[in-house]
Design an enzyme around this catalytic site. Structure first.
Site: not given
Ligand code: 4NP
Length: 166
Positions: A13, A16, A18-20, A133
């Site tokens: 993702c 790294n 939340c989703r992955s 997201d």
């Molecule tokens: P992820 O979510 O890609 O599912 O881990 C996010 C976590 C942090 C950010 C964006 C998406 N960020 O912009 O910090």
């Protein structure tokens, strides 16, 4: 007798956190529930295309959504996608099209290489191909992610290991 090598899965993702990591935790739990053995039959890991959260544990909301399901991802640590991942893994599963494009740019010159797919290509739930997201939203977004990721995990396991899950 030759023992077949484990199939290696990498969930990707943006951050790294939340989703992955949720995908890694749910995929691992579903694979074990299907009777597959970690290290022997499968290896799984997760990473982000961005570097902002490297070294951090998963977001507390992601941890809480999975703790409700009996899955503990508190020990995972965020890392960034690296070029070696394209040879160290057999499957790269992208959470959204931006992640997919990033992987494809990185791997453009590599001959052969892993199967790179949108993770939700393996889900039978109604969706637009992307795990949304959840970072800037509320708890419901994490629960929605959990459902999408679980269905894709089951579909991927059935596809990769040719087994039907109960
Ligand atoms: P992820 O979510 O890609 O599912 O881990 C996010 C976590 C942090 C950010 C964006 C998406 N960020 O912009 O910090």
């Amino acid at each position: 007798m030759n023992t077949p090598a484990p199939q290696r899965f990498l969930f990707v993702c943006l951050g790294n956190i939340c989703r992955s990591p949720m995908a890694e935790g749910i995929f691992r739990a579903e694979a074990l529930a299907a009777g597959l053995r970690e290290e022997t039959d499968f290896i799984c890991d997760s990473c982000g295309t961005g570097s902002w959260h490297v070294g951090e544990a998963p977001d507390v909301r992601a941890q809480a959504a999975l703790a409700e399901q009996g899955i503990d991802i508190s020990g995972l640590t965020a890392r960034q996608l690296r070029r070696a991942d394209l040879s160290d893994f057999d499957w790269l599963l992208a959470m959204d099209r931006q992640n997919l494009a990033h992987i494809e740019r990185m791997g453009r010159e590599l001959p052969g290489g892993p199967q790179v797919s949108l993770f939700l290509d393996f889900s039978d739930m109604d969706h637009n191909g992307e795990v949304p997201d959840p970072y800037y939203g509320g708890e419901e977004g994490f629960l929605h992610c959990e459902r999408l990721i679980r269905s894709a995990s089951r579909g991927l396991i059935a596809h990769a290991f040719d087994r039907t899950l109960s």
